[in-house]
Design an enzyme around this catalytic site. Structure first.
Site, PDB file in Angstrom:
ATOM      1  N   GLU A  34     -10.412 -51.202  31.499  1.00 49.69           N
ATOM      2  CA  GLU A  34      -9.702 -52.463  31.746  1.00 49.69           C
ATOM      3  C   GLU A  34     -10.299 -53.109  32.985  1.00 49.69           C
ATOM      4  O   GLU A  34     -10.475 -52.455  34.015  1.00 49.69           O
ATOM      5  CB  GLU A  34      -8.201 -52.189  31.937  1.00 49.69           C
ATOM      6  CG  GLU A  34      -7.383 -53.396  32.333  1.00 49.69           C
ATOM      7  CD  GLU A  34      -7.478 -54.567  31.339  1.00 49.69           C
ATOM      8  OE1 GLU A  34      -7.119 -54.400  30.177  1.00 49.69           O
ATOM      9  OE2 GLU A  34      -7.929 -55.652  31.759  1.00 49.69           O
ATOM     10  N   CYS A  42       0.794 -59.591  27.862  1.00 49.36           N
ATOM     11  CA  CYS A  42       2.266 -59.542  27.799  1.00 49.36           C
ATOM     12  C   CYS A  42       2.868 -59.196  29.158  1.00 49.36           C
ATOM     13  O   CYS A  42       3.762 -59.886  29.639  1.00 49.36           O
ATOM     14  CB  CYS A  42       2.691 -58.522  26.748  1.00 49.36           C
ATOM     15  SG  CYS A  42       4.459 -58.243  26.741  1.00 49.36           S
ATOM     16  N   CYS A  47       4.588 -62.528  28.156  1.00 51.21           N
ATOM     17  CA  CYS A  47       6.006 -62.311  27.812  1.00 51.21           C
ATOM     18  C   CYS A  47       6.891 -61.946  29.008  1.00 51.21           C
ATOM     19  O   CYS A  47       7.959 -62.534  29.178  1.00 51.21           O
ATOM     20  CB  CYS A  47       6.147 -61.177  26.800  1.00 51.21           C
ATOM     21  SG  CYS A  47       4.853 -61.076  25.582  1.00 51.21           S
ATOM     22  N   LYS A  50       7.024 -64.576  31.925  1.00 52.52           N
ATOM     23  CA  LYS A  50       7.612 -65.776  31.288  1.00 52.52           C
ATOM     24  C   LYS A  50       9.123 -65.611  31.125  1.00 52.52           C
ATOM     25  O   LYS A  50       9.903 -66.493  31.474  1.00 52.52           O
ATOM     26  CB  LYS A  50       6.911 -66.012  29.947  1.00 52.52           C
ATOM     27  CG  LYS A  50       7.357 -67.186  29.129  1.00 52.52           C
ATOM     28  CD  LYS A  50       8.546 -66.960  28.234  1.00 52.52           C
ATOM     29  CE  LYS A  50       8.528 -65.737  27.381  1.00 52.52           C
ATOM     30  NZ  LYS A  50       7.676 -65.798  26.219  1.00 52.52           N
ATOM     31  N   TYR A 180       4.734 -71.991  20.839  1.00 53.99           N
ATOM     32  CA  TYR A 180       5.568 -71.082  21.645  1.00 53.99           C
ATOM     33  C   TYR A 180       5.439 -71.400  23.143  1.00 53.99           C
ATOM     34  O   TYR A 180       6.425 -71.567  23.839  1.00 53.99           O
ATOM     35  CB  TYR A 180       5.094 -69.640  21.495  1.00 53.99           C
ATOM     36  CG  TYR A 180       5.428 -68.894  20.244  1.00 53.99           C
ATOM     37  CD1 TYR A 180       6.507 -68.011  20.214  1.00 53.99           C
ATOM     38  CD2 TYR A 180       4.641 -68.987  19.109  1.00 53.99           C
ATOM     39  CE1 TYR A 180       6.789 -67.254  19.088  1.00 53.99           C
ATOM     40  CE2 TYR A 180       4.916 -68.228  17.966  1.00 53.99           C
ATOM     41  CZ  TYR A 180       5.992 -67.363  17.969  1.00 53.99           C
ATOM     42  OH  TYR A 180       6.262 -66.626  16.858  1.00 53.99           O
ATOM     43  N   ILE A 181       4.191 -71.424  23.629  1.00 57.83           N
ATOM     44  CA  ILE A 181       3.979 -71.486  25.072  1.00 57.83           C
ATOM     45  C   ILE A 181       4.417 -72.834  25.633  1.00 57.83           C
ATOM     46  O   ILE A 181       5.116 -72.909  26.651  1.00 57.83           O
ATOM     47  CB  ILE A 181       2.502 -71.167  25.412  1.00 57.83           C
ATOM     48  CG1 ILE A 181       2.202 -69.712  25.045  1.00 57.83           C
ATOM     49  CG2 ILE A 181       2.193 -71.450  26.885  1.00 57.83           C
ATOM     50  CD1 ILE A 181       0.768 -69.262  25.268  1.00 57.83           C
ATOM     51  N   GLU A 184       8.241 -73.144  25.604  1.00 54.40           N
ATOM     52  CA  GLU A 184       8.900 -72.263  26.579  1.00 54.40           C
ATOM     53  C   GLU A 184       8.731 -72.787  28.007  1.00 54.40           C
ATOM     54  O   GLU A 184       9.694 -72.836  28.784  1.00 54.40           O
ATOM     55  CB  GLU A 184       8.352 -70.834  26.443  1.00 54.40           C
ATOM     56  CG  GLU A 184       8.787 -70.199  25.129  1.00 54.40           C
ATOM     57  CD  GLU A 184       8.283 -68.787  24.901  1.00 54.40           C
ATOM     58  OE1 GLU A 184       8.836 -68.103  24.032  1.00 54.40           O
ATOM     59  OE2 GLU A 184       7.326 -68.361  25.570  1.00 54.40           O
ATOM     60  N   ARG A 201       0.449 -83.625  18.947  1.00 49.44           N
ATOM     61  CA  ARG A 201      -0.390 -84.422  18.040  1.00 49.44           C
ATOM     62  C   ARG A 201       0.341 -84.658  16.708  1.00 49.44           C
ATOM     63  O   ARG A 201       0.062 -85.606  16.008  1.00 49.44           O
ATOM     64  CB  ARG A 201      -1.730 -83.736  17.807  1.00 49.44           C
ATOM     65  CG  ARG A 201      -1.620 -82.405  17.112  1.00 49.44           C
ATOM     66  CD  ARG A 201      -2.971 -81.763  16.889  1.00 49.44           C
ATOM     67  NE  ARG A 201      -2.823 -80.462  16.270  1.00 49.44           N
ATOM     68  CZ  ARG A 201      -3.810 -79.638  16.024  1.00 49.44           C
ATOM     69  NH1 ARG A 201      -5.041 -79.954  16.375  1.00 49.44           N
ATOM     70  NH2 ARG A 201      -3.593 -78.473  15.449  1.00 49.44           N
ATOM     71  N   GLY A 270      -2.914 -73.249  21.881  1.00 49.17           N
ATOM     72  CA  GLY A 270      -3.327 -72.089  21.094  1.00 49.17           C
ATOM     73  C   GLY A 270      -4.181 -71.120  21.873  1.00 49.17           C
ATOM     74  O   GLY A 270      -4.736 -71.450  22.923  1.00 49.17           O
ATOM     75  N   ASP A 312      -4.292 -59.061  19.213  1.00 52.73           N
ATOM     76  CA  ASP A 312      -4.676 -60.479  19.105  1.00 52.73           C
ATOM     77  C   ASP A 312      -6.163 -60.682  18.827  1.00 52.73           C
ATOM     78  O   ASP A 312      -6.549 -61.729  18.303  1.00 52.73           O
ATOM     79  CB  ASP A 312      -4.329 -61.234  20.401  1.00 52.73           C
ATOM     80  CG  ASP A 312      -2.828 -61.386  20.597  1.00 52.73           C
ATOM     81  OD1 ASP A 312      -2.060 -60.810  19.813  1.00 52.73           O
ATOM     82  OD2 ASP A 312      -2.426 -62.078  21.555  1.00 52.73           O
ATOM     83  N   ARG A 328      -0.355 -47.739  17.341  1.00 56.57           N
ATOM     84  CA  ARG A 328       0.223 -46.411  17.028  1.00 56.57           C
ATOM     85  C   ARG A 328      -0.146 -45.973  15.610  1.00 56.57           C
ATOM     86  O   ARG A 328      -0.415 -44.794  15.376  1.00 56.57           O
ATOM     87  CB  ARG A 328       1.739 -46.454  17.191  1.00 56.57           C
ATOM     88  CG  ARG A 328       2.120 -46.523  18.649  1.00 56.57           C
ATOM     89  CD  ARG A 328       3.614 -46.473  18.849  1.00 56.57           C
ATOM     90  NE  ARG A 328       3.907 -46.583  20.270  1.00 56.57           N
ATOM     91  CZ  ARG A 328       5.019 -47.092  20.775  1.00 56.57           C
ATOM     92  NH1 ARG A 328       5.970 -47.524  19.963  1.00 56.57           N
ATOM     93  NH2 ARG A 328       5.207 -47.156  22.076  1.00 56.57           N
ATOM     94  N   ALA A 350      10.892 -64.578  18.404  1.00 60.66           N
ATOM     95  CA  ALA A 350      11.792 -65.510  19.103  1.00 60.66           C
ATOM     96  C   ALA A 350      10.966 -66.462  19.933  1.00 60.66           C
ATOM     97  O   ALA A 350       9.882 -66.115  20.401  1.00 60.66           O
ATOM     98  CB  ALA A 350      12.746 -64.742  19.999  1.00 60.66           C
ATOM     99  N   HIS A 446      34.948 -60.690  16.174  1.00 59.25           N
ATOM    100  CA  HIS A 446      35.578 -61.974  16.507  1.00 59.25           C
ATOM    101  C   HIS A 446      36.171 -61.946  17.908  1.00 59.25           C
ATOM    102  O   HIS A 446      36.779 -60.951  18.283  1.00 59.25           O
ATOM    103  CB  HIS A 446      36.679 -62.270  15.493  1.00 59.25           C
ATOM    104  CG  HIS A 446      37.315 -63.608  15.696  1.00 59.25           C
ATOM    105  ND1 HIS A 446      36.672 -64.784  15.379  1.00 59.25           N
ATOM    106  CD2 HIS A 446      38.511 -63.951  16.233  1.00 59.25           C
ATOM    107  CE1 HIS A 446      37.462 -65.801  15.700  1.00 59.25           C
ATOM    108  NE2 HIS A 446      38.576 -65.318  16.225  1.00 59.25           N
ATOM    109  N   GLU A 451      29.127 -63.744  14.275  1.00 55.89           N
ATOM    110  CA  GLU A 451      30.007 -63.502  13.117  1.00 55.89           C
ATOM    111  C   GLU A 451      29.770 -64.538  12.018  1.00 55.89           C
ATOM    112  O   GLU A 451      30.064 -64.293  10.852  1.00 55.89           O
ATOM    113  CB  GLU A 451      31.476 -63.474  13.534  1.00 55.89           C
ATOM    114  CG  GLU A 451      32.046 -64.814  13.936  1.00 55.89           C
ATOM    115  CD  GLU A 451      33.540 -64.731  14.287  1.00 55.89           C
ATOM    116  OE1 GLU A 451      34.319 -64.237  13.462  1.00 55.89           O
ATOM    117  OE2 GLU A 451      33.911 -65.172  15.400  1.00 55.89           O
TER     118      GLU A 451
END
Ligand code: NDP
Length: 457
Positions: A34, A42, A47, A50, A180-181, A184, A201, A270, A312, A328, A350, A446, A451
């Site tokens: 790395e 993330c 994520c 953010k 998304y970005i 948000e 656009r 993007g 990605d 995994r 989400a 409730h 519900e």
């Protein structure tokens, strides 16, 4: 032939970390390279920071709501640099945590940028000196990077990467893009007090989401004071640095000319694997690239039988939990001798817009294209109970898309507070193949917002 490692992983993001630890748990000798902090997009610049900033900005709305419940003297004031410092401190804590998880798992962390020398050899380029290693298997998990549109002056814009490090909150904030970005960060900056303008656009935000979700979120963003320009002709756009700020000029497709002044412009149009996979020298290993992404089969294997790729950089479903699941599955298959694949269907997701939106399964449009008249939709729009003592008129949307006589649930969609938390639970019956009748015979909690999903008529 002997190798230095059983597995060498390039990229310590969500997919690479998950795969390396799982492979090591089967006794494999594993190293991971790395060049940045450990944790990937993330954890370091996506994520996690953010979501912390979303939490920070939501308080503005809650302060308003609190007065409806009798709270007095609630005077919001916000310290941007304190937020940025605290978010960065949390990012550094998580970086340290991931390093310690690797140590515990017995995975060697090598600092530097990995690139292929040949099909079994990777060179790790680092200011401390380059090093070459060989491996029986190699996993590429290098992620993707934001791509900015080709506009004169676009170099004056920033990407989500820089959003977490801005020394000051931009008073006038312009967002290019409605994915998304963009959505948000528009919500985050609006909540923290900026004047926010979003330029699209097309006609609507969140392409690919259910139309009702797109309409509801866009309407609510407008009601919360975000200005949204649609139908921008991107070919006419230019950005210029002036002494009044960044000047954005563009026309909309109806020919009208627009000028915006900004203290910061976010390019959120993007993310693509290309900037991340180019330095890998994939040609030296003979790894095939298709449409700018690493080409893999359902088992995440490239055209080279010992080189795999997840996350990605393969440009399939670009979400953290998907990269983890892919990593995994790869390790279980190759090192755990439990061959398995993962499904890319019914993946919940989400958008941490304000209000939040979440979804699992097919949109109404996808369902109608696949099943025609067999599709039926149940939806409810209502003012949630929490707003009954406040001035907020924002509505919640819940929606079920079902198919056939037994009304198999194909999609569940929601806009409103806690959508992500609720839809995570809703994803289980969708994956299990539940019907509307299964929802109906479930007793409600409730009073709650969720519900509504079991009382839809
Ligand atoms: P998205 O692909 O989600 O959206 C891109 C947006 O930019 C769209 O509105 C698109 O418009 C617009 N666009 C694309 N090209 C241009 C252009 N040349 N000029 C003007 N507008 C353009 O990208 P993001 O950058 O928002 O996010 C990247 C990825 O990150 C997402 O796909 C997602 O996988 C991931 N992500 C996930 C999050 C989550 O799960 N909550 C949060 C953040 C990111 P149009 O609709 O017209 O195509």
């Amino acid at each position: 032939m002997t190798f230095d490692y059983d597995l060498f992983v390039i990229g310590a993001g969500s997919g690479g970390l998950a795969a390396s630890k799982r492979a090591a748990s089967y006794g494999a000798k594993v190293a991971i390279a790395e060049s940045d902090l450990v944790g990937g997009t993330c954890v370091i610049r996506g994520c996690v920071p953010k979501k912390l900033m979303v939490y920070a900005s939501q308080f503005a709305h809650w302060y308003d709501d609190a007065t409806g419940y009798g709270w007095e003297g609630v005077a919001p004031g916000h310290d941007w640099s304190k937020l940025i410092d605290r978010v960065q401190a949390e990012v550094m804590r998580l970086n340290g945590l991931h390093i310690s998880f690797l140590e515990k798992a017995g995975v060697e962390l090598i600092s530097g940028l990995g690139r292929f020398v040949d099909a079994h050899t990777v060179e790790i380029v680092s200011p401390e000196g380059n090093r070459q290693v060989t491996a029986r298997y190699i996993l590429i998990a290098v992620g993707a990077e934001a791509v900015r549109p080709d506009i004169p002056g676009i170099e004056h814009s920033i990407t989500s990467r820089e959003m977490f490090l801005l020394p000051e909150r931009p008073e006038r904030f312009v967002v290019l893009g409605g994915g998304y970005i963009g959505v948000e960060f528009a919500g985050i900056l609006k909540g923290l007090g900026s004047q926010v303008t979003q330029v699209l656009r097309g006609d609507r935000i969140l392409r690919g989401f259910d139309s009702d979700i797109r309409d509801q979120v866009q309407q609510a963003m407008g009601d919360r004071g975000i200005t949204i320009h649609t139908h921008a002709d991107m070919g006419s756009m230019a950005i210029e640095k002036t002494d009044r700020g960044l000047l954005i000029r563009f026309k909309t497709t109806d020919g009208a000319a627009h000028e915006l002044l900004a203290d910061a412009i976010l390019s959120a149009t993007g993310r693509k694997p290309k900037p991340q996979i180019e330095p890998l020298n994939l040609d030296k290993a003979g790894v095939e690239v298709m449409n700018g992404a690493i080409a893999v089969g359902i088992d995440h294997c490239t055209n080279q039988p010992h080189i795999y790729a997840v996350g990605d950089c393969t440009d399939r479903v670009n979400l953290t939990p998907v990269a983890i699941a892919e990593g995994r599955a790869f390790a279980d298959t190759v090192f755990g001798h439990q061959p398995r694949t993962i499904s890319h269907r019914n993946i919940p997701s989400a958008v941490f817009s304000q209000p939040e939106a979440a979804t699992v399964g097919m949109t109404e449009e996808e369902a109608r294209a696949a099943y025609g008249d067999r599709v039926k939709v149940y939806r409810a729009r209502f003012r949630p109970m929490i707003y009954s003592l406040t001035d907020c008129t924002e509505k919640v949307l819940v929606k079920l898309v079902v198919e056939g006589e037994n009304e198999r649930v194909l999609g569940v969609h929601m806009v409103g507070k806690d959508s992500a938390e609720i839809i995570q639970g809703m994803a289980i019956p969708v994956v299990m193949g539940a019907t509307k009748a299964d929802f109906d015979r479930t007793i409600a909690i409730h009073p709650s917002t969720a519900e509504e999903f079991v009382t839809l008529r």
